[in-house]
Design a protein around this motif. Structure first.
Motif, PDB file in Angstrom:
ATOM      1  N   PHE A  21      23.763   2.290 -27.038  1.00 30.10           N
ATOM      2  CA  PHE A  21      23.837   1.562 -25.773  1.00 30.10           C
ATOM      3  C   PHE A  21      23.649   2.529 -24.609  1.00 30.10           C
ATOM      4  O   PHE A  21      22.919   2.236 -23.669  1.00 30.10           O
ATOM      5  N   GLU A  22      24.328   3.671 -24.674  1.00 32.11           N
ATOM      6  CA  GLU A  22      24.218   4.678 -23.604  1.00 32.11           C
ATOM      7  C   GLU A  22      22.775   5.151 -23.438  1.00 32.11           C
ATOM      8  O   GLU A  22      22.321   5.387 -22.327  1.00 32.11           O
ATOM      9  N   LYS A  23      22.061   5.290 -24.550  1.00 32.33           N
ATOM     10  CA  LYS A  23      20.692   5.801 -24.510  1.00 32.33           C
ATOM     11  C   LYS A  23      19.685   4.748 -24.057  1.00 32.33           C
ATOM     12  O   LYS A  23      18.573   5.095 -23.664  1.00 32.33           O
ATOM     13  N   ALA A  24      20.070   3.470 -24.126  1.00 33.52           N
ATOM     14  CA  ALA A  24      19.172   2.399 -23.677  1.00 33.52           C
ATOM     15  C   ALA A  24      19.125   2.456 -22.156  1.00 33.52           C
ATOM     16  O   ALA A  24      20.111   2.227 -21.479  1.00 33.52           O
ATOM     17  N   GLY A  25      18.013   2.797 -21.630  1.00 33.31           N
ATOM     18  CA  GLY A  25      17.882   2.996 -20.188  1.00 33.31           C
ATOM     19  C   GLY A  25      17.853   1.706 -19.396  1.00 33.31           C
ATOM     20  O   GLY A  25      17.896   0.601 -19.939  1.00 33.31           O
ATOM     21  N   GLU A  26      17.778   1.884 -18.088  1.00 32.25           N
ATOM     22  CA  GLU A  26      17.683   0.747 -17.174  1.00 32.25           C
ATOM     23  C   GLU A  26      16.433  -0.068 -17.509  1.00 32.25           C
ATOM     24  O   GLU A  26      15.436   0.472 -17.978  1.00 32.25           O
ATOM     25  N   GLY A  27      16.517  -1.343 -17.250  1.00 28.77           N
ATOM     26  CA  GLY A  27      15.374  -2.211 -17.515  1.00 28.77           C
ATOM     27  C   GLY A  27      15.243  -2.626 -18.967  1.00 28.77           C
ATOM     28  O   GLY A  27      14.305  -3.313 -19.344  1.00 28.77           O
ATOM     29  N   LYS A  28      16.172  -2.215 -19.776  1.00 27.96           N
ATOM     30  CA  LYS A  28      16.153  -2.558 -21.205  1.00 27.96           C
ATOM     31  C   LYS A  28      17.231  -3.600 -21.480  1.00 27.96           C
ATOM     32  O   LYS A  28      18.044  -3.457 -22.384  1.00 27.96           O
TER      33      LYS A  28
END
Length: 163
Positions: A21-28
Protein backbone atom coordinates in the motif's frame (compact mmCIF):
# COMPACT_ATOMS: atom_id res chain seq x y z
CA UNK A 1 0.15 -25.36 12.26
CA UNK A 2 0.01 -24.28 15.86
CA UNK A 3 -2.06 -21.25 16.85
CA UNK A 4 0.88 -18.95 17.52
CA UNK A 5 2.66 -19.86 14.28
CA UNK A 6 -0.58 -19.20 12.37
CA UNK A 7 -1.08 -15.79 13.99
CA UNK A 8 2.54 -14.80 13.34
CA UNK A 9 2.21 -15.85 9.69
CA UNK A 10 -0.92 -13.72 9.37
CA UNK A 11 0.91 -10.78 10.99
CA UNK A 12 3.64 -11.02 8.33
CA UNK A 13 1.08 -11.22 5.51
CA UNK A 14 -0.65 -8.02 6.68
CA UNK A 15 2.72 -6.28 7.08
CA UNK A 16 3.50 -7.13 3.44
CA UNK A 17 0.14 -5.74 2.32
CA UNK A 18 0.79 -2.49 4.20
CA UNK A 19 4.19 -2.25 2.48
CA UNK A 20 2.53 -2.68 -0.92
CA UNK A 21 0.00 0.00 0.00
CA UNK A 22 2.82 2.40 0.93
CA UNK A 23 4.54 1.75 -2.41
CA UNK A 24 1.34 2.36 -4.41
CA UNK A 25 1.81 5.94 -5.48
CA UNK A 26 -0.64 8.77 -5.93
CA UNK A 27 -3.17 8.28 -8.68
CA UNK A 28 -3.30 4.55 -8.08
CA UNK A 29 -6.71 4.64 -6.41
CA UNK A 30 -7.85 1.28 -7.77
CA UNK A 31 -4.68 -0.45 -6.54
CA UNK A 32 -4.92 1.29 -3.16
CA UNK A 33 -8.58 0.30 -2.77
CA UNK A 34 -7.80 -3.31 -3.61
CA UNK A 35 -4.96 -3.36 -1.08
CA UNK A 36 -7.13 -1.73 1.58
CA UNK A 37 -9.82 -4.37 0.97
CA UNK A 38 -7.27 -7.17 1.34
CA UNK A 39 -5.80 -5.61 4.50
CA UNK A 40 -9.24 -5.02 6.01
CA UNK A 41 -10.44 -8.54 5.16
CA UNK A 42 -7.32 -10.09 6.66
CA UNK A 43 -7.55 -7.97 9.81
CA UNK A 44 -11.27 -8.64 10.24
CA UNK A 45 -10.89 -12.40 9.85
CA UNK A 46 -7.76 -12.40 12.04
CA UNK A 47 -9.51 -10.46 14.82
CA UNK A 48 -12.48 -12.83 14.65
CA UNK A 49 -10.41 -15.99 15.09
CA UNK A 50 -8.51 -14.38 17.94
CA UNK A 51 -11.67 -13.18 19.68
CA UNK A 52 -13.73 -16.32 19.18
CA UNK A 53 -11.12 -19.07 19.50
CA UNK A 54 -7.64 -18.00 20.64
CA UNK A 55 -8.29 -15.40 23.34
CA UNK A 56 -11.05 -17.32 25.16
CA UNK A 57 -8.86 -20.43 25.27
CA UNK A 58 -5.98 -18.55 26.93
CA UNK A 59 -8.02 -16.16 29.10
CA UNK A 60 -6.53 -17.28 32.42
CA UNK A 61 -4.11 -16.00 35.01
CA UNK A 62 -1.37 -13.72 33.69
CA UNK A 63 -2.89 -13.27 30.24
CA UNK A 64 -6.27 -11.87 31.34
CA UNK A 65 -5.20 -8.20 31.52
CA UNK A 66 -3.27 -8.44 28.26
CA UNK A 67 -6.29 -9.91 26.52
CA UNK A 68 -8.58 -7.15 27.82
CA UNK A 69 -6.16 -4.66 26.27
CA UNK A 70 -5.95 -6.71 23.07
CA UNK A 71 -9.71 -6.62 22.45
CA UNK A 72 -9.69 -2.85 23.07
CA UNK A 73 -6.94 -2.57 20.45
CA UNK A 74 -9.07 -4.66 18.07
CA UNK A 75 -11.93 -2.23 18.69
CA UNK A 76 -9.73 0.74 17.75
CA UNK A 77 -8.62 -1.05 14.57
CA UNK A 78 -12.23 -1.88 13.67
CA UNK A 79 -13.29 1.75 14.11
CA UNK A 80 -10.59 2.94 11.70
CA UNK A 81 -11.53 0.23 9.19
CA UNK A 82 -15.18 1.28 9.46
CA UNK A 83 -14.16 4.88 8.71
CA UNK A 84 -12.08 3.76 5.73
CA UNK A 85 -14.95 1.71 4.31
CA UNK A 86 -16.88 4.97 3.91
CA UNK A 87 -14.00 6.76 2.17
CA UNK A 88 -12.60 6.90 -1.31
CA UNK A 89 -8.84 6.33 -1.79
CA UNK A 90 -8.63 9.71 -3.50
CA UNK A 91 -9.82 11.40 -0.28
CA UNK A 92 -6.94 13.35 1.26
CA UNK A 93 -7.56 11.66 4.65
CA UNK A 94 -7.57 8.11 3.27
CA UNK A 95 -3.80 7.69 3.31
CA UNK A 96 -3.56 9.33 6.76
CA UNK A 97 -6.16 6.93 8.17
CA UNK A 98 -4.30 4.01 6.59
CA UNK A 99 -1.14 5.18 8.41
CA UNK A 100 -3.06 5.28 11.69
CA UNK A 101 -4.41 1.79 10.99
CA UNK A 102 -0.90 0.51 10.34
CA UNK A 103 0.40 2.06 13.57
CA UNK A 104 -2.42 0.48 15.58
CA UNK A 105 -1.76 -2.91 14.00
CA UNK A 106 2.03 -2.65 14.45
CA UNK A 107 1.59 -1.83 18.16
CA UNK A 108 -0.86 -4.71 18.65
CA UNK A 109 1.39 -7.19 16.85
CA UNK A 110 4.43 -6.10 18.86
CA UNK A 111 2.61 -6.62 22.17
CA UNK A 112 1.29 -10.01 21.13
CA UNK A 113 4.60 -11.30 19.83
CA UNK A 114 6.83 -9.91 22.58
CA UNK A 115 4.70 -10.83 25.58
CA UNK A 116 1.34 -12.53 25.08
CA UNK A 117 2.59 -15.40 22.93
CA UNK A 118 5.37 -16.15 25.43
CA UNK A 119 2.84 -16.31 28.26
CA UNK A 120 0.55 -18.53 26.18
CA UNK A 121 3.40 -20.98 25.49
CA UNK A 122 3.83 -21.35 29.25
CA UNK A 123 0.11 -22.08 29.67
CA UNK A 124 -0.50 -24.45 26.77
CA UNK A 125 1.23 -27.48 25.36
CA UNK A 126 2.14 -28.03 21.72
CA UNK A 127 -0.81 -30.37 21.23
CA UNK A 128 -3.33 -27.82 22.55
CA UNK A 129 -1.82 -25.08 20.39
CA UNK A 130 -2.01 -27.38 17.34
CA UNK A 131 -5.68 -28.19 17.93
CA UNK A 132 -6.63 -24.53 18.38
CA UNK A 133 -4.45 -23.62 15.40
CA UNK A 134 -6.35 -26.04 13.16
CA UNK A 135 -9.69 -24.61 14.29
CA UNK A 136 -8.45 -21.05 13.76
CA UNK A 137 -7.08 -21.81 10.31
CA UNK A 138 -10.35 -23.44 9.23
CA UNK A 139 -12.41 -20.51 10.52
CA UNK A 140 -10.07 -17.96 8.90
CA UNK A 141 -10.22 -19.74 5.53
CA UNK A 142 -14.02 -19.74 5.72
CA UNK A 143 -14.27 -16.08 6.76
CA UNK A 144 -11.81 -14.73 4.20
CA UNK A 145 -14.16 -15.90 1.41
CA UNK A 146 -16.98 -13.66 2.71
CA UNK A 147 -15.52 -10.12 2.62
CA UNK A 148 -15.28 -10.03 6.43
CA UNK A 149 -14.46 -6.30 6.35
CA UNK A 150 -18.13 -5.66 5.61
CA UNK A 151 -19.05 -6.99 9.09
CA UNK A 152 -16.67 -4.59 10.85
CA UNK A 153 -19.02 -1.58 11.13
CA UNK A 154 -21.38 -3.77 13.20
CA UNK A 155 -18.54 -4.51 15.64
CA UNK A 156 -17.53 -0.97 16.61
CA UNK A 157 -19.75 -0.29 19.63
CA UNK A 158 -17.72 -2.16 22.24
CA UNK A 159 -14.82 -4.56 22.57
CA UNK A 160 -15.49 -8.23 21.99
CA UNK A 161 -16.34 -10.24 25.11
CA UNK A 162 -13.69 -12.69 26.28
CA UNK A 163 -15.74 -15.05 28.39
Amino acid sequence: MDAIALLKQQHREVEELFEKFEKAGEGKDEVRMDLFARIADNLAAHATIEEKLFYPSVYVGPTADKLQEAVEEHLAVKRVIADLLDMDPSDTQFKAKMSVLQELVDHHVEEEEKQLFKDVKKLMGKEELAIIGEQMEAMFNELIQTEPRMQVPRETDEAAPLA
